[in-house]
Design an enzyme around this catalytic site. Sequence first.
Site, PDB file in Angstrom:
ATOM      1  N   LYS A 255     -18.264 -64.061  12.979  1.00  0.00           N
ATOM      2  CA  LYS A 255     -19.307 -63.233  12.377  1.00  0.00           C
ATOM      3  C   LYS A 255     -19.607 -62.018  13.256  1.00  0.00           C
ATOM      4  O   LYS A 255     -19.894 -62.155  14.448  1.00  0.00           O
ATOM      5  CB  LYS A 255     -20.561 -64.072  12.177  1.00  0.00           C
ATOM      6  CG  LYS A 255     -21.659 -63.410  11.339  1.00  0.00           C
ATOM      7  CD  LYS A 255     -22.782 -64.401  11.068  1.00  0.00           C
ATOM      8  CE  LYS A 255     -23.833 -63.830  10.125  1.00  0.00           C
ATOM      9  NZ  LYS A 255     -24.896 -64.823   9.837  1.00  0.00           N
TER      10      LYS A 255
ATOM     11  N   GLU B  25     -21.829 -71.490   5.547  1.00  0.00           N
ATOM     12  CA  GLU B  25     -21.921 -71.105   6.955  1.00  0.00           C
ATOM     13  C   GLU B  25     -22.348 -72.302   7.809  1.00  0.00           C
ATOM     14  O   GLU B  25     -23.267 -73.042   7.458  1.00  0.00           O
ATOM     15  CB  GLU B  25     -22.945 -69.972   7.081  1.00  0.00           C
ATOM     16  CG  GLU B  25     -23.148 -69.443   8.485  1.00  0.00           C
ATOM     17  CD  GLU B  25     -24.120 -68.262   8.529  1.00  0.00           C
ATOM     18  OE1 GLU B  25     -24.322 -67.714   9.623  1.00  0.00           O
ATOM     19  OE2 GLU B  25     -24.678 -67.885   7.458  1.00  0.00           O
TER      20      GLU B  25
ATOM     21  N   CYS C 163     -22.113 -64.383   5.576  1.00  0.00           N
ATOM     22  CA  CYS C 163     -23.521 -64.119   5.275  1.00  0.00           C
ATOM     23  C   CYS C 163     -23.943 -62.655   5.461  1.00  0.00           C
ATOM     24  O   CYS C 163     -23.601 -61.798   4.666  1.00  0.00           O
ATOM     25  CB  CYS C 163     -24.394 -65.073   6.097  1.00  0.00           C
ATOM     26  SG  CYS C 163     -26.105 -65.224   5.504  1.00  0.00           S
TER      27      CYS C 163
END
Length: 268
Positions: A110, A41, A144
């Site tokens: 995200k 990330e 994540c």
Amino acid sequence: MRTALLQSSGRPGSVVGNLKVLDEAAGRAAAAGAGLLIAPELFLTGYAIGADVHRLAEPADGDSADEIAEIAGRHGLAVVYGYPERASDLVFNSTQLISADGTRLANYRKTHLFGCFEQEWFTPGDEPVVQAELDGLRVGLMICYDVEFPENVRAHALAGTDLLVVPTAQMHPFQFVAESVVPVRAFENQLYVAYVNRVGTEGEFEFVGLSTLAGPDGGARTRAGRTEELVLGDVDPVFLAASREANPYLKDRRPGLYGALGRHPRTT
């Protein structure tokens, strides 16, 4: 498909330095027979860099994307990397997949931002399932915290994702996600999950490493430790098909019972 997981925090704040780290890793991965290299990330810029996230943000088709396309083409393997994406006046925490011929195949923003740091600097994405075809596999992208929401991963399973790629910045004390949650997600959804973490201390964060490629049987095909590493594991479509046949979770679902999943929990 042999898959290389680059567990590294690179050079926080230095795009040029991180492109060099990626280039070197791509050379080692290609020499080991990998067809895909995955970086963590926000690898392009660093994670804990505050306002520099906005200064260093680039569009999905920016200069760094062109350089990574050149790296992918020169080494003959696909690359997934995390970066801050600028789109008009907004900045997203994004990850992009570029093929071995330099084509931009997929870009994901995200959807679940973790903690005050991310919520301050990023806008959440609103497209939960982003996929691309790569060497006969359907590859899905996630970042994540997203993988910790079971509905997210199940949406990928229902959409036919074979390999779910999850660049991450997993920090202490949440290492149980890498150790336990990720293998369970792979098993309960019958897909491979490549979870690729940062490592070491960055600002106030201590990243725990433990990158893993988990298979549909819940086992780790490879797992890194707590230092910078390049680890490799194989995604086997034949084994995946056999595992799906033997574990009919998706066939045995009863969607009519799950309507409550879309509602917020009671607060009283």
